[in-house]
Design a protein around this motif. Structure first.
Motif: not given
Length: 129
Positions: A110-116
């Motif tokens: 699970l990630c918060y953003t595409m960058e992460e």
């Protein structure tokens, strides 16, 4: 209009993303999934899959069960499966998924953003030789 869009994120075809629209359902995802995985099957290298739920206004029914199913999607080329969401409720669902399916949960990040997501994929990449 397709409710879930998919595309390659890079020219090397090593990252495929699925983007949920605000009203997308898991059925919409599976309608394009098999077509997309046919493309994944045509390449001869590992592919990372990113499922972007950031635009979803609500979570499709049975999301925890579907998270488990995502870990079971088999394709010899799939390496990492990542889900993007900033919604705190989704993070709680994901935490419940981790508790309910501890063996499967290591296959889904699970990630918060595409960058992460990109940062983590860079961290997981094997060192250049």
């Amino acid at each position: 209009m397709q409710q879930v869009l998919y595309r390659w994120l890079n020219d090397s075809k090593s990252i495929m993303t699925f983007v949920f629209r605000p009203t997308s359902t898991w059925d919409d995802f599976y309608m394009v999934c098999f077509e997309a995985f046919d493309e994944v099957h045509r390449v001869n290298h590992p592919v990372d899959v990113i499922i972007d739920l950031a635009r979803a206004q609500h979570f499709p029914p049975e999301t925890m069960k579907e998270l488990y199913y995502l870990t079971q999607l088999e394709n010899n080329n799939i390496r990492y499966r990542m889900v993007i969401s900033q919604n705190p409720l989704f993070h709680e669902i994901y935490n419940g998924f981790n508790r309910s399916y501890p063996l499967a949960s290591h296959k889904l990040i699970l990630c918060y953003t595409m960058e992460e997501a990109h940062f983590l994929l860079d961290q997981f990449a094997p060192p250049a030789t």
